[in-house]
Motif scaffolding. Structure first.
Motif, PDB file in Angstrom:
ATOM      1  N   THR A  91       0.823  -1.212   0.000  1.00  0.00           N
ATOM      2  CA  THR A  91       0.000   0.000   0.000  1.00  0.00           C
ATOM      3  C   THR A  91       0.853   1.257   0.000  1.00  0.00           C
ATOM      4  O   THR A  91       0.462   2.276  -0.577  1.00  0.00           O
ATOM      5  CB  THR A  91      -0.951   0.015   1.213  1.00  0.00           C
ATOM      6  OG1 THR A  91      -0.206  -0.178   2.426  1.00  0.00           O
ATOM      7  CG2 THR A  91      -2.006  -1.068   1.094  1.00  0.00           C
ATOM      8  N   SER A 250      -3.925  -0.480   6.928  1.00  0.00           N
ATOM      9  CA  SER A 250      -3.317  -1.170   5.792  1.00  0.00           C
ATOM     10  C   SER A 250      -3.908  -2.565   5.630  1.00  0.00           C
ATOM     11  O   SER A 250      -4.260  -2.985   4.518  1.00  0.00           O
ATOM     12  CB  SER A 250      -1.799  -1.252   5.984  1.00  0.00           C
ATOM     13  OG  SER A 250      -1.208  -2.028   4.966  1.00  0.00           O
ATOM     14  N   THR A 412      -3.052   5.345   3.309  1.00  0.00           N
ATOM     15  CA  THR A 412      -1.912   4.570   3.794  1.00  0.00           C
ATOM     16  C   THR A 412      -0.611   5.045   3.164  1.00  0.00           C
ATOM     17  O   THR A 412       0.432   5.087   3.823  1.00  0.00           O
ATOM     18  CB  THR A 412      -2.117   3.074   3.504  1.00  0.00           C
ATOM     19  OG1 THR A 412      -2.383   2.892   2.112  1.00  0.00           O
ATOM     20  CG2 THR A 412      -3.278   2.515   4.307  1.00  0.00           C
TER      21      THR A 412
END
Length: 511
Positions: A91, A250, A412
């Motif tokens: 991410t 995440s 993120t």
């Protein structure tokens, strides 16, 4: 805030804002100059970035398989599970841009295909998803991964508590204050500029989706509100702390994104997508070295310069963010684990999403009767992505879920960028490598301000994207310096054998 290095923070932010102000006051001149600079870099050094990046892939795999690969970074057990570790790396590296370009790049490749194929032909279709997976694949993740090794070695093995890039280069370059300051400023500039433009693209996508859902005007107020929402939510995440904030978000975001991708796979033409990804993987494996080194010197289509070289330089400009963020989450991992998890988790994750969303876009354009390329030419790529998502069942609900996932994917990445730049500009890091929350929030605010300035400055995004490529050039040479210094340290460090033995003992007793 006394621990913040203002000597790096203020000039770096001012540099980016100055570029945006100049591009706003003189849009045509600034875009022309930035474009010329980018053309110069790709013309004279494009071949070098392709050769160097391929060499970097071999270097990292050699390092992972060598005796140095067993060196454990720190004395503790890994701080995060394998799923969380891979998810945070993924991410941080892709954000919301993956799905955006996972749909957009195959469409551009259909119109202007590589390797001498005709536009909108079956040959172009075969290359479209293939090249997207290649650009988001092993080479890009190798560029992301490499700086994490010298940063992690310096922090966890040598116990250095300041992680300025110039400090790592000092044994090779010597102590030259002006050179050191230039390296650090260029690194921060590249990170800020690359991330700010990524955030601006995401905000453009989100505002297009919100405008479509609620029938509101897609204007500066809406875009500014979305950026403000990013900052507010990020503030809440920072208050929760790294483990309860970034780590949890995440994990949830990765699960939600995978679930949504599977929904797209099974709600559309599943056989075509599965057959297309199989064919694309075969084409890429068969032509990996050709694609890695193709510079097109005879036909001069501009494809390698506009795509492959652009991506590679962009990744080099991003080196500080990814290197430092991976360092923050890699305590207790071996060098081998850092390399293999970053390259394979990143590449596999990107291939998964690109094969589904890119494959659906190709089917929609060629066989589904949806004019994706027309949407792009008339409303831009953000409009085309939103329109394509709305072809799915329960279009408004599906689009809402898609926008929420995109928001948290970028959140993120924004968190990762805030952590990384805060680490770079902190004079003395704590033992866990986590900077002060106030410093992270300062950088989050700075990134948001720069991103909003991109919208205020109109064409500033094109200028700053071109300058990211220019900033990536010196970082490529910094990689060579870091590689030389890393090998010297690994081969000459008296602690190396001890670290290797301890890692072996740890593996023997760990189930």
């Amino acid at each position: 805030m006394n621990n913040l290095n203002f000597g790096l923070t203020i000039p770096a932010i001012l540099m980016v804002l100055l570029v945006l102000i100049v591009s706003s006051l003189f849009p045509e001149l600034s875009q022309t100059m930035a474009g010329n600079a980018m053309t110069f870099v790709t013309t004279w050094f494009g071949w070098l970035v392709q050769l160097g990046s391929l060499a970097l892939v071999f270097f990292l795999f050699w390092l992972a398989c060598s005796k140095y690969g067993t060196i454990r970074l720190g004395d503790d057990k890994p701080e995060y599970s394998n799923f969380s570790y891979g998810g945070m790396i993924f991410t941080a590296g892709v954000g919301a841009s993956l799905i955006y370009w996972g749909i957009g790049e195959p469409m551009y490749d259909l119109q202007s295909p590589p390797l001498f194929a005709s536009a909108n032909s079956y040959a172009a279709a075969a290359w479209s998803v293939t090249y997207s997976m290649f650009h988001w694949g092993i080479t890009g993740w190798a560029i992301y991964c490499f700086p994490a090794i010298p940063f992690s070695y310096a922090f966890y093995i040598q116990k250095k508590r300041t992680l300025k890039l110039s400090t790592l280069c000092e044994p090779v370059l010597g102590k030259h204050p002006l050179v050191a300051k230039s390296i650090d400023l260029i690194a921060i500039f590249g990170t800020l500029a690359a991330f700010a433009s990524s955030l601006a693209l995401t905000v453009s996508l989100l505002s297009s989706g919100v405008s479509e859902l609620f029938a509101v005007e897609n204007n500066l107020l809406l875009q500014g509100s979305i950026i403000l929402l990013f900052v507010v939510v990020l503030f809440a995440v920072m208050l929760l702390g790294f483990n309860k904030g970034i780590n949890r978000i995440s994990d949830y975001t990765v699960v939600a994104a995978i679930s949504f991708a599977l929904l797209v796979l099974f709600a559309t033409n599943t056989p075509f997508i599965l057959n297309n990804v199989t064919d694309s993987l075969g084409v890429m494996l068969d032509n990996f070295f050709r694609m890695s080194l193709w510079t097109d010197p005879v036909q001069r289509s501009g494809f390698p310069q506009s795509w492959t070289q652009y991506y590679w330089f962009w990744y080099y400009a991003y080196l500080i963010m990814m290197g430092l963020f991976i360092t923050r989450i890699s305590r207790g991992r071996t060098i081998r684990e850092v390399i293999l998890y970053t390259i394979f988790m990143g590449s596999f994750g990107c291939a998964f999403f690109i094969s589904i969303f890119g494959g659906y876009a190709v089917w929609a354009q060629l066989f589904g009767g949806y004019p994706v390329q027309t949407w792009m030419s008339e409303g831009g790529l953000s409009f085309a992505v939103v329109s394509l998502i709305q072809t799915l069942p329960a279009k408004n609900i599906t689009l809402t879920v898609f926008l929420i996932i995109e928001f948290f994917l970028m959140l993120t990445t924004m968190s990762s960028a805030s952590v990384a730049t805060a680490m770079l500009t902190t004079n003395q890091l704590s033992l866990n490598g986590d900077p002060d929350n106030r410093v992270k929030l300062l950088w989050a605010g700075a990134i948001a301000l720069i991103s909003f300035s991109v919208f205020l400055c109109g064409g500033g995004i094109d200028t700053i994207k071109s300058l990211c490529v220019v900033a990536g050039l010196p970082m490529m040479f910094v990689y060579a310096i870091l590689a030389k210094q890393l090998i010297k340290q690994l081969s000459g460090d008296p602690l190396q054998e001890k670290n290797t033995e301890e890692s072996f003992e740890y593996q023997q007793v760990t189930p």
